[in-house]
Design a protein around this motif. Sequence first.
Motif, PDB file in Angstrom:
ATOM      1  N   GLN A   1      10.013   0.254 -29.605  1.00  0.00           N
ATOM      2  CA  GLN A   1       8.978  -0.779 -29.727  1.00  0.00           C
ATOM      3  C   GLN A   1       8.097  -0.587 -28.620  1.00  0.00           C
ATOM      4  O   GLN A   1       6.508  -0.912 -28.387  1.00  0.00           O
ATOM      5  CB  GLN A   1       9.466  -2.099 -29.432  1.00  0.00           C
TER       6      GLN A   1
ATOM      7  N   THR B   1      19.530  -8.189 -26.461  1.00  0.00           N
ATOM      8  CA  THR B   1      18.828  -7.145 -25.576  1.00  0.00           C
ATOM      9  C   THR B   1      19.183  -5.853 -25.440  1.00  0.00           C
ATOM     10  O   THR B   1      18.590  -5.187 -24.997  1.00  0.00           O
ATOM     11  CB  THR B   1      18.488  -7.735 -24.089  1.00  0.00           C
TER      12      THR B   1
ATOM     13  N   ARG C   1      14.333  -1.140 -28.906  1.00  0.00           N
ATOM     14  CA  ARG C   1      13.436  -1.665 -28.001  1.00  0.00           C
ATOM     15  C   ARG C   1      12.593  -0.466 -27.427  1.00  0.00           C
ATOM     16  O   ARG C   1      11.383  -0.811 -26.909  1.00  0.00           O
ATOM     17  CB  ARG C   1      14.246  -2.537 -26.863  1.00  0.00           C
TER      18      ARG C   1
END
Length: 611
Positions: A156, A147, A153
């Motif tokens: 994304q 994470t 991320r």
Amino acid sequence: MQLQRSGVAGTTARERGSSSRVALRCGVNGNAPRVVVSAAHAAPDNARAPGQPGRPCVRASATKTPYPPPTRPLKTDAPTDVEYDAVIVGAGMGGLATAARLVAKGAKVVVLEKYLIPGGSAGHFKREGYTFDVGSSMMFGMGHDGTTNLITRCLQTVNRKLETVPDPTQVVYHLPKSKQFPDGLTVAVWRKYEEFIAELTARFPHEKEGIRQFYDTCWRIFDSLNVLDLKSLEEIRYLLGEFVKHPGACLTLASFLPVNTGDLARKYMKDPELLKFIDIECFIWSTVVSDMTPLINAGMVFCDRHFGGINYPIGGVGRIGEELAAGIEDFGGHIVYKANVKEIVLEQQADGSEKATAVKLADGRVYRGKAIISNATRWDTFETMIGKEKLPKGEQLFRKRYKKSPSFLSCHIGVKAEVLAHEKDCHHIVLEDWDKMDQAGGVIFVSMPSILDPSLAPEGRHIVHAFTPDWIENYQGLSTEEYEAKKQAAADDLCRRLEEVLIPGLREAITYREVGTPRTHRRYLNREDGTYGPIPSRRPFGMLSMPFNSTEVPGLYCVGDSAFPGQGVNAVVFSGFGCAHRVLVDLGMEPAWPAADKLYGKALAAIRDSS
Ligand SMILES: NC(=O)c1ccc[n+]([C@@H]2O[C@H](COP(=O)([O-])OP(=O)(O)OC[C@H]3O[C@@H](n4cnc5c(N)ncnc54)[C@H](O)[C@@H]3O)[C@@H](O)[C@H]2O)c1
Ligand SMILES: CC(C)=CCC/C(C)=C/C=C/C(C)=C/C=C/C(C)=C/C=C/C=C(C)/C=C/C=C(C)/C=C/C=C(\C)CCC=C(C)C
């Protein structure tokens, strides 16, 4: 999901190296022998696929730029007759990350950027066929697992991705000569953990256990971070949820929150030169020694590099900001360039308090927002955009505990490719005298990103980006001619030193050179004194002294390196994740427990004030 460990404590199966393949070879310029993986490292570039031991196969795949830079024109306008959910000052990585997370949740957002490009200090610029990264080319948080790969991320979040090239080493250190190391201490931080540990242990065999225990403890921190859904630590409902889902990880992190890296280093290691090595391991990203560097940050940096997090975005670091900006616009957000915010407008509320409700640009335009978020430094936010006379108590305390770090003298250099013909590592650190480590001009940082991505330089050329800490005072009060002469002299000296230690023949091979000083950083990034960010003025209480995103001014939030957890692109992107979450909760767009939140906020402030 956490990756399976396979036998070696503190390493992941994917990036763990095998110490049985370790052999000795000569270091760069024939310095101290350097431990590397035997045949694999000696083989030509294209001999292995990325992710396998040794150097990655990058050249063949990196000659094209797969994502063309956005062709849409930069906007210099957005509606002013609406109230936005959030008005964000600055399109640095902190501001963009916040905007990305907010628009993805349906918030109405405008980002106001003074300059012409997104990304701030993580932007890039083009000259004579070269693409130069404004800041460092070393990108953490660009991995694919866990994470903590926050840049991946974040992209994304707005449906974007970038092709990347793995860095074979995080950095190669070229450190001073000493009795113990008469030829100088050369250490490469290999992508594979075991290879790095083997190399360092070969230098300090008597500290074998201590080295292992120190870095393995960092893995405990990293593994704990790497399972959490990283959001705002100042929101109690989320935090308790994470404690319930991952009690071990949260308790581990809580126990390390007040600890500094130097404390852990001295617990396990005694050799003064090894402790200096740990100092420079911290200094190159925190610009302070290990005693002043929070351990949790060190855990992130010392492990992400082996976990697969350091990858270079093909096309240049600025591609991250460009893709984020395009994604934010796809989700309905506005980014306005050439928008110089001069004032954060405070309005008196019914109870007599003042709330941030809008910002005013130099050209008079006003943007109103339910939340005002500043990606500028705390000095610029509170002293320039609000006014020194209104400095809240907590900000006064912050100014006692933190000071501005130095800025940098940067040389963006184009060179004939022959001069780097044998170079395989992108990032190097050069230091000739330990006593000069924290002085202006002491440490030389060098990145040669065209080694990873040849598309950054014209055919037959490479990029050398060399920079060293420097202070704005050294460039003030000079005439234009004196300023120009001083910066060229400083750059000449930097190139001479590099030629001696790292790149023989450098000066003859230069085809292009552009020099930036702390004044350049101040001008183009709008950062007071061109500072790289806040550094503690005394030993910090680990991470607990650093303010989170909300401020004492209702409606005003800070994001970027002036907020928890501090400097670094991955760090400011984390601060963006936290900021967006905090703002969404305050706007009622995420579930929360307002009463408990208020009490918890007070407790956090009390801990910070007393730490
Ligand atoms: N390799 C690396 O790790 C690397 C590389 C580059 C940058 N960095 C990190 O990035 C961090 C900084 O990121 P950040 O997001 O906090 O800040 P930033 O300085 O990169 O971005 C802030 C942006 O806000 C804009 N801005 C400032 N004042 C403004 C105003 N009044 N009106 C409009 N726009 C304004 C600036 O022009 C800039 O684009 C640094 O700490 C550094 O560590 C790291
Ligand atoms: C109570 C409370 C509050 C709490 C409880 C407990 C818990 C849960 C906790 C948690 C915590 C957390 C989550 C934290 C987090 C953190 C983080 C994410 C961090 C991050 C960090 C990062 C960093 C610091 C990074 C950095 C980087 C950098 C700075 C880089 C830089 C680079 C450079 C400059 C380059 C160099 C160059 C050469 C070598 C050439």
